[in-house]
Design a protein around this motif. Sequence first.
Motif, PDB file in Angstrom:
ATOM      1  N   PRO B  32       0.892  -1.256  -0.039  1.00 42.27           N
ATOM      2  CA  PRO B  32       0.016   0.071   0.059  1.00 42.27           C
ATOM      3  C   PRO B  32       0.830   1.143  -0.165  1.00 42.27           C
ATOM      4  O   PRO B  32       1.980   1.226   0.432  1.00 42.27           O
ATOM      5  CB  PRO B  32      -0.844  -0.195   1.203  1.00 42.27           C
ATOM      6  CG  PRO B  32      -0.223  -1.277   2.179  1.00 42.27           C
ATOM      7  CD  PRO B  32       0.666  -2.161   1.281  1.00 42.27           C
ATOM      8  N   GLU B  33       0.491   2.343  -0.559  1.00 40.44           N
ATOM      9  CA  GLU B  33       1.157   3.540  -0.631  1.00 40.44           C
ATOM     10  C   GLU B  33       1.472   4.187   0.613  1.00 40.44           C
ATOM     11  O   GLU B  33       2.516   4.935   0.801  1.00 40.44           O
ATOM     12  CB  GLU B  33       0.262   4.446  -1.643  1.00 40.44           C
ATOM     13  CG  GLU B  33       0.815   4.484  -3.200  1.00 40.44           C
ATOM     14  CD  GLU B  33      -0.042   5.316  -4.232  1.00 40.44           C
ATOM     15  OE1 GLU B  33      -0.137   6.570  -3.606  1.00 40.44           O
ATOM     16  OE2 GLU B  33      -0.199   4.986  -5.094  1.00 40.44           O
ATOM     17  N   SER B  34       0.547   3.889   1.434  1.00 44.82           N
ATOM     18  CA  SER B  34       0.828   4.807   2.958  1.00 44.82           C
ATOM     19  C   SER B  34       1.923   3.970   3.660  1.00 44.82           C
ATOM     20  O   SER B  34       2.473   4.585   4.630  1.00 44.82           O
ATOM     21  CB  SER B  34      -0.510   4.216   3.581  1.00 44.82           C
ATOM     22  OG  SER B  34      -0.985   3.070   3.668  1.00 44.82           O
ATOM     23  N   LEU B  35       2.380   2.791   3.198  1.00 47.04           N
ATOM     24  CA  LEU B  35       3.511   2.218   3.861  1.00 47.04           C
ATOM     25  C   LEU B  35       4.806   2.536   3.102  1.00 47.04           C
ATOM     26  O   LEU B  35       5.249   1.952   1.980  1.00 47.04           O
ATOM     27  CB  LEU B  35       3.239   0.624   3.678  1.00 47.04           C
ATOM     28  CG  LEU B  35       4.376  -0.218   4.706  1.00 47.04           C
ATOM     29  CD1 LEU B  35       4.629   0.303   6.049  1.00 47.04           C
ATOM     30  CD2 LEU B  35       4.039  -1.574   4.494  1.00 47.04           C
ATOM     31  N   GLN B  36       5.805   3.365   3.903  1.00 43.82           N
ATOM     32  CA  GLN B  36       6.898   3.741   3.325  1.00 43.82           C
ATOM     33  C   GLN B  36       8.052   2.632   3.669  1.00 43.82           C
ATOM     34  O   GLN B  36       8.255   1.940   4.375  1.00 43.82           O
ATOM     35  CB  GLN B  36       7.460   4.961   4.281  1.00 43.82           C
ATOM     36  CG  GLN B  36       6.423   6.142   4.025  1.00 43.82           C
ATOM     37  CD  GLN B  36       6.726   6.904   2.592  1.00 43.82           C
ATOM     38  OE1 GLN B  36       7.909   7.088   2.513  1.00 43.82           O
ATOM     39  NE2 GLN B  36       5.623   7.135   1.885  1.00 43.82           N
ATOM     40  N   GLN B 192       5.571   0.959  11.407  1.00 43.86           N
ATOM     41  CA  GLN B 192       6.131   0.974   9.982  1.00 43.86           C
ATOM     42  C   GLN B 192       6.678  -0.719   9.779  1.00 43.86           C
ATOM     43  O   GLN B 192       6.310  -1.284   8.992  1.00 43.86           O
ATOM     44  CB  GLN B 192       7.076   1.787   9.664  1.00 43.86           C
ATOM     45  CG  GLN B 192       7.819   1.353   8.079  1.00 43.86           C
ATOM     46  CD  GLN B 192       9.224   2.029   8.107  1.00 43.86           C
ATOM     47  OE1 GLN B 192       9.936   1.923   9.287  1.00 43.86           O
ATOM     48  NE2 GLN B 192       9.751   2.142   7.104  1.00 43.86           N
ATOM     49  N   GLU B 195       3.979  -3.351  10.519  1.00 45.97           N
ATOM     50  CA  GLU B 195       3.145  -3.503   9.501  1.00 45.97           C
ATOM     51  C   GLU B 195       3.667  -4.140   8.299  1.00 45.97           C
ATOM     52  O   GLU B 195       3.057  -4.893   7.574  1.00 45.97           O
ATOM     53  CB  GLU B 195       2.379  -2.261   9.143  1.00 45.97           C
ATOM     54  CG  GLU B 195       1.330  -2.204   8.031  1.00 45.97           C
ATOM     55  CD  GLU B 195       0.887  -0.669   7.700  1.00 45.97           C
ATOM     56  OE1 GLU B 195       1.249   0.154   8.111  1.00 45.97           O
ATOM     57  OE2 GLU B 195       0.139  -0.807   6.625  1.00 45.97           O
TER      58      GLU B 195
END
Lengths: 143, 205
Positions: B32-36, B192, B195
């Motif tokens: 997902p884009e939210s996970l850096q 982070q 996840e």
Amino acid sequence: MRLRLFTQSCLLLLFFSAATAWADSSLQFSDSWLRQAPPSAKYLAAYGELKNTSAFDVAVVAMSSKLFEKVEIHHSRFQNGMMKMTRVEKLTLKPGESVVFKPGARHLMMMKPISPIRAGDIVPLIFTLNTGQDHHFDLPVKR
Amino acid sequence: MKITNNLFLLLLIVLISVACTGKSEPEPLKVPESLQGLFVDSPATKLPDFRFTDHNGKLFDVSRFKNNWSLVFFGYTNCPDVCPNSLSIMDKISKQDGLPKNMQYVFVSVDPKRDTPAKLKEFVEYFNADFIGATGPKAELDKFQEPLGVIYDYEGDTTSGDYVVNHFAAIYIIDPQGRERAYILPPHSEAQVAEAFKLVYNHYK
């Protein structure tokens, strides 16, 4: 004439003492802490937020602590995942400006402790400014 | 009839190949884009054939990764900022729910000159009594450069011991077949890394 010189001197003295009083409260170090490390660790890191609360530019030119041989400002940088640490020689703060020392970024590198540092200890730290003035702070040691 | 025969043959081939490899390669995980910072290897990358020594002085090779999910970090014990931060994050994660039982945490030192097994033991056990510390000679460490991108160099006086180590500071996720499944780029946070690991584990387990 003499009286005028006296008044001038008095004013000048007043100005300098006022300036000194200003400078004394010119640095604030909040949310500060030192990360406890394993007993034989030679390098520890400390964090917090340093703020210039004066109306003048200030520059931190040296740091020291009686519990460490040497204290420096270091900057951890990540370049494509590669961690590089560089030393910051001088830190200049504009009036009202603050810098944050935090993990993985700018931090205080506390080198070679005189004796093991444990959580719960208080570590004294001195910031020396380019004006020659020392500012004393106490850092709690945390895990 | 011919089509049915062909379909049967195809099914047979698939079944045989799955049986031979143990497991078929799943679809690549979509991050997902939210996970850096999470980068997934699809297919997984085989680890090199290496020989390290662990913090108890025992051999640490690729067999130690087999049947375990592992989080691996490369660093050095004199590292005051980044390594303690990533290791304390790994410790916090180890106490979370939703992790496999066969999970291990490995710290590999790229500073074998200073990081003896005793030094490694003190360092890893400071963060968690179950953590594993390992290191090996330069030739063994350098085997990780090509497949995993583990690069490092020394800055300062290496003869006096007063030097810092620049190093790749990702956390690697190694699967129970001993392959790199993913890596997480720094800066790390507990949320982070947790996840990222759970996402990778649940997709590829």
